[in-house]
Design an enzyme around this catalytic site. Sequence first.
Site, short mmCIF file in Angstrom:
data_model
loop_
_atom_site.label_atom_id
_atom_site.label_comp_id
_atom_site.label_asym_id
_atom_site.label_seq_id
_atom_site.Cartn_x
_atom_site.Cartn_y
_atom_site.Cartn_z
N ASP A 27 -3.19 6.38 -3.54
CA ASP A 27 -1.95 5.85 -2.98
C ASP A 27 -1.37 4.82 -3.95
O ASP A 27 -1.98 4.55 -5.00
CB ASP A 27 -2.20 5.28 -1.58
CG ASP A 27 -3.10 4.06 -1.57
OD1 ASP A 27 -3.87 3.89 -2.53
OD2 ASP A 27 -3.05 3.28 -0.61
N SER A 66 0.83 -1.21 0.00
CA SER A 66 0.00 0.00 0.00
C SER A 66 0.86 1.25 0.00
O SER A 66 1.62 1.49 -0.93
CB SER A 66 -0.97 -0.03 1.18
OG SER A 66 -1.91 1.00 1.10
N ASP A 68 -6.03 1.91 -3.70
CA ASP A 68 -7.27 1.58 -2.97
C ASP A 68 -7.73 2.76 -2.12
O ASP A 68 -8.85 2.75 -1.61
CB ASP A 68 -7.11 0.31 -2.13
CG ASP A 68 -6.07 0.40 -1.04
OD1 ASP A 68 -5.31 1.40 -1.00
OD2 ASP A 68 -5.98 -0.54 -0.22
N ASP A 113 -1.18 1.61 -4.41
CA ASP A 113 -1.97 0.49 -4.93
C ASP A 113 -3.40 0.91 -5.25
O ASP A 113 -4.24 0.06 -5.59
CB ASP A 113 -1.94 -0.71 -3.99
CG ASP A 113 -2.71 -0.49 -2.70
OD1 ASP A 113 -2.74 0.66 -2.22
OD2 ASP A 113 -3.27 -1.46 -2.16
#
Length: 549
Positions: free
Chosen positions: A295, A142, A299, A297
């Site tokens: 961010d 993340s 999500d 990734d």
Amino acid sequence: MSDLLKQAREWLAQDPDPDTRTELSDLIERADLDTLRERFGAKLEFGTAGLRGELGAGPNRMNRVTVMRAAAGLAEVLGPGKHVVIGYDARYKSDVFARDTAAVLTGAGIHASLLPQALPTPVLAFAVRHLGADAGVTVTASHNPPRDNGYKVYWGDGSQIVPPVDGQISAAIDGVGRVDDLPLGAPASPTTAGSFTELGEDILDDYIEAVIALPLGRARTLKVAYTPLHGVGAGTLTGAFLAAGFASPMAVEEQRNPDPAFPTVAFPNPEEPGAMDLALALGTKIGADVVLANDPDADRCAVGVPLRDGTWRMLTGDEVGALLGEYVIANTSGDRLVATTIVSSSLLGRIAAAHGVRYTETLTGFKWIMRAGAGLVFGYEEALGYSVGSDAGLPVHDKDGIGAALTIAAIAAEAKQAGRTLLDLLDDQARKYGVHATSQLSVRVQDLSLIAGAMARLRAEPAKELGGRAVERFDDLAQGDGGLPPTDGLRYQLAGGARVVVRPSGTEPKLKCYLEVVVPVTGEVAEARALAAEGLAALTSDLKVTLGL
């Protein structure tokens, strides 16, 4: 010393990665006992967040051995004949870890499907349900620092695992032997038996088709500046915007393409100071109506709005959650449920009550939000995570920074069409429900025992007053509360509707405090916001002393 070196040599003998083999060989040759003790004296624990840690050799690092052991543990819990979808981001080794996972699962008799490229985490969460799989894995850390990576597991409902499944997988991992003894599958070919599938680009097309079916209104005139923060969001977000009829967002050139070094930011997290500087500068340059960020990734979603003086204001996660929540409620029908967490603002509850919609609070994390109950059409957490739905339900049973960005764009376009902005909509909500001002106090430590000590002190001597407000109720969430599972957290309900929640971070060495002050609007909204800001400042000042850190 001899046991430590023996452990290191045994690890080295099974490690398939030339990079970590070289690293570990050097540590053994130099007899660097301090480093070896840190690598082999502990291990990354598999929990409800899966695995996350710094890259490197040894059981206390993310590496191919650790990942193959995790995959073997998951295979043991699932059993042969099941189907697992695997995704990955663009961090160091993510693609390698994903292929290792596919090979181990396939070797265990499980059908493994690998996403076609580095893609946003919400695409993986969507694919699990869309393909009717039994589980999913995504390799991502993340918004952690560049040297980290992680491993997150989803179940067949498309949401992250919760107990007892995490414990079952952890126990199975402990029973895994040497990874060089594991049977491995290979990529599919006409002559390969026991092979895993590499999915085509149509899975991304299916995801985009699902998110553009969200309630997005009809207004489309909007100028957007955007950054994926060197992550994997740009292609998917741009495709979704174009498919929905919006103009392509203007991306920050220096941050447009995936780069695991994250060279332009200290931390690749839109909440961190400085991370949004380039995006806001681009917003000013092009005269953007809104700045959006994902961010790495993709999500999570961050939102910036221009002020009249030419500067920008980043909206809090709670403010974006309130805007999205009311918009979803206004554009859905029937018996619906909206949900947020115990550390997020209480405003969503006020909005739900005003619209006659069910509302609930869960423990922190989307793994709990997605299990809030039947009829869930919207869920969010203050850490910039949102899942937006329609009358058809939620296309992604996890936080989705692409769907959230698209819906925020729709809200901003409708406001622009009416000569208004997102800030005007927030003022509307303040007049209806009161100003719900929130902030955080986070303390990063090197020694985790300091966090445990602080929590123990707070439990032993609960504060009677914080920020000049009497503590009306103190809840130790480790005892469970209102039907919620026990968690390591403390909640203070204060006079005047204020609230403080204290908990250790689940992914970083931080103690986190979540503050909220509620002020009714009886005159100008700006006056109520100023009073709320003073209240937050007083709470923050008191907490710094109370924590003792």
